[in-house]
Scaffold this active site. Structure first.
Site, short mmCIF file in Angstrom:
data_model
loop_
_atom_site.label_atom_id
_atom_site.label_comp_id
_atom_site.label_asym_id
_atom_site.label_seq_id
_atom_site.Cartn_x
_atom_site.Cartn_y
_atom_site.Cartn_z
NE ARG A 1 40.14 2.16 65.19
CZ ARG A 1 41.18 1.29 64.53
NH1 ARG A 1 41.61 0.33 64.74
NH2 ARG A 1 41.51 1.90 63.34
CE LYS B 1 45.75 11.74 62.06
NZ LYS B 1 45.83 10.48 61.42
N1 BES Z 1 41.33 10.43 60.63
C1 BES Z 1 42.39 9.26 60.65
C2 BES Z 1 42.15 8.48 59.16
C3 BES Z 1 42.33 9.38 57.98
C4 BES Z 1 43.44 9.33 57.42
C5 BES Z 1 41.25 10.19 57.53
C6 BES Z 1 43.76 10.03 56.25
C7 BES Z 1 41.57 10.94 56.32
C8 BES Z 1 42.90 10.84 55.68
C9 BES Z 1 42.35 8.21 61.79
O1 BES Z 1 41.63 8.70 62.92
C10 BES Z 1 43.42 7.79 61.76
O2 BES Z 1 44.38 8.36 62.26
N2 BES Z 1 43.72 6.26 61.63
C11 BES Z 1 44.81 5.60 61.70
C12 BES Z 1 44.47 4.38 62.42
C13 BES Z 1 45.75 3.67 62.83
C14 BES Z 1 46.24 4.32 63.87
C15 BES Z 1 45.41 2.15 63.33
C16 BES Z 1 45.30 5.43 60.35
O3 BES Z 1 44.74 5.35 59.26
O4 BES Z 1 46.50 5.57 60.44
ZN ZN Z 2 43.26 9.25 64.03
#
Ligand code: BES
Ligand code: ZN
Ligand code: ZN
Length: 492
Positions: free
Chosen positions: A345, A271
């Protein structure tokens, strides 16, 4: 906890509801005692009946009540449980840190054709217990905790019934607060090990069965998806399961599966630094599920419930999983990892399979799953998906009853094709940006298979940046009340 009595006595403060454009018997009585001053104050705008307005008067010894707090409830035809909850939350918060140690609440002043006394009692207690919540901090120069006055509820209705409704309302509020606390805990203090210990304590308190799987047991069961997410971590993973038996037979079991990622760095699909802050809350789904189990433990409905929480943090190291890895989930389905940040997931896939193995005939997963759901629905609406209309109806009804809005996203066969599109495996974990909140849900649906299932994506609703009428900034405990209500009503 709440005292209930028929008549008010002398009180430091009395809370009365006011409706716009209406003079209630409560209003008239106070007005009479203070020689018509209340009418004057209303006219001059010193007190207001507008919704969510909170006003206060001191009666300077003219009445048994030292002060009156007025809860503005707006126009009667627009009066809702949410108006009452928000207004009382604001009012109770304003009492924090005052010298008032007990307030009397004129419950019957909240009752209309649209809301009976028991509903009003439930909301009053819920608002009180939610608004009383204070953040735990690690500040060394801690200020003294602001105390909240205790409450005496005045009502002419059946006192025992009112008392019971107050208890249920407060149980919902307190369990929501427990979920908030879990979400707010920093990730160095809440790892999978600590989350499991918390769950065990809860299970023991409420005499529930539990099973905490460690890494070796997971390996034996083939939980390759959760294990892949854990690979880069020095903290061991836990698969947490609590079983609440509310019926003679272990049938019609509702499975609650909560995402328990105690920290999400994104893994090798790292991230950006701004998006990583706050990822301590990536176990919000687990917190919600544990909050719902707390309500179940307190109220003990005739229902079978299994709670499953796959838990780990998502870290990087030489051992971490990577994009292009192919992993085998507990279900036997193989997954091509295209993005290690789509870890929720993966963990949930094994959680869902394990919940089914433990007997779940219905499934609800709760997860801070995607940034996409925040783009789609914002911070006040939880995203929902399903493979079963009538089960979804029941979840929706519970969500509406508790004023926790959910909104459905679709699943079409074309969406399934994108998740199943992998040269090397059965599924891929990240089919790209477009509609990615949907893709995450569709992926989970592949593991729910034919079991009636509802997916709740709380990424936007699980925590909040600003203080609000019913609590501080931070974890919200969203969906605890919805799940609790569903479990209390299910199959009725
Ligand atoms: N934990 C995150 C989702 C999230 C984002 C929760 C912002 C709370 C606030 C999740 O694991 C994630 O990183 N999702 C990605 C998915 C993508 C890589 C397909 C996302 O939402 O960007
Ligand atoms: Zn994630
Ligand atoms: Zn995550």
């Amino acid at each position: 906890m709440f005292q209930v009595q028929e008549k008010s006595g002398s009180h430091e403060a009395v809370v009365v509801g006011l409706f716009e454009g209406e003079i209630s018997r409560f209003f008239s009585e106070i007005d009479r005692l203070i020689d018509g001053q209340l009418t004057a104050l209303l006219k001059e705008g010193d007190i207001s009946a507008k919704k969510k307005a909170v006003s206060k008067i001191h009666t300077l010894g003219k009445t048994d009540a030292k002060r009156y707090y007025f809860a503005g409830l707006g126009k009667q035809d627009a009066y809702t449980t949410e108006v009452l909850r928000q207004t009382l939350g604001k009012l109770f918060k304003s009492l924090k840190g005052t010298n008032i140690s007990n307030v009397a609440v004129m419950l019957d002043s909240f009752v209309t054709d649209r809301m009976d006394a028991l509903e009003a009692a439930h909301i009053t207690a819920e608002a009180y217990c939610l608004a009383s919540y204070e953040l735990n901090t690690y500040k060394t120069n801690k200020k003294e905790e602001r105390s909240v006055p205790s409450i005496t509820v005045i009502t002419e209705r059946d006192q025992q019934e009112v008392q019971a409704a107050l208890t249920v309302g407060c149980v919902h509020g307190r369990a929501t607060n427990s979920a908030r606390t879990l979400v707010n805990l920093p990730p160095n203090k809440l790892t999978a090990v600590e989350l499991a210990a918390y769950a065990v304590k809860l299970a023991e308190k409420y005499d529930m069965d539990y099973k905490i799987l460690d890494k070796e047991e997971m390996e034996e069961l083939g939980m390759g998806a959760l294990l892949a997410v854990n690979q880069g971590s020095t903290n061991p993973p836990k698969m947490i399961a609590l079983l609440y038996k509310g019926k003679e037979e272990w049938t019609d079991v509702i499975g609650l599966v909560g995402k328990g990622i105690t920290y999400d760095t994104g893994g090798y699909s790292l991230k950006p630094r701004e998006s990583m802050v706050g990822m301590k809350g990536d176990m919000g789904g687990a917190a919600t599920v544990l909050g719902a189990m707390e309500v179940i433990g307190e109220l003990r409905p005739e229902q079978n419930v299994v709670a499953v929480i796959p838990s780990t943090d998502n870290m990087i190291s030489g051992d971490a999983f990577k994009p292009d890895d192919i992993i085998t989930s507990m279900s036997g389905k193989t997954i091509e990892v295209l993005n290690t940040d789509a870890e929720g997931r993966l963990a949930l896939a094994d959680g869902i399979t394990y919940a089914k193995k433990l007997g779940a005939n219905y499934l609800i997963d709760v997860a801070t799953l995607t940034g996409g759901v925040i783009v789609a629905l914002g911070n006040h609406t939880t995203g929902a998906m399903t493979n079963n209309e009538s089960f979804y109806e029941q979840v929706l009804e519970a969500a509406m009853e508790t004023d926790e809005p959910i909104w459905r996203l679709p699943i079409f066969d074309r969406d399934k094709e994108r998740v199943r599109n992998s040269k090397f495996a059965d599924l891929n974990n990240s089919p790209g940006r477009d509609g990615h909140a949907i893709m995450a849900g569709v992926f989970l649906g592949e593991f729910a298979e034919d079991t009636p299932w509802v997916h709740l994506d709380i990424a936007g609703t699980s925590d909040t940046k600003s203080e609000h009428n019913l609590g501080p900034a931070g974890g919200t405990g969203v969906m605890v009340r919805t799940l609790a209500t569903l479990l209390e009503r299910f199959g009725e």
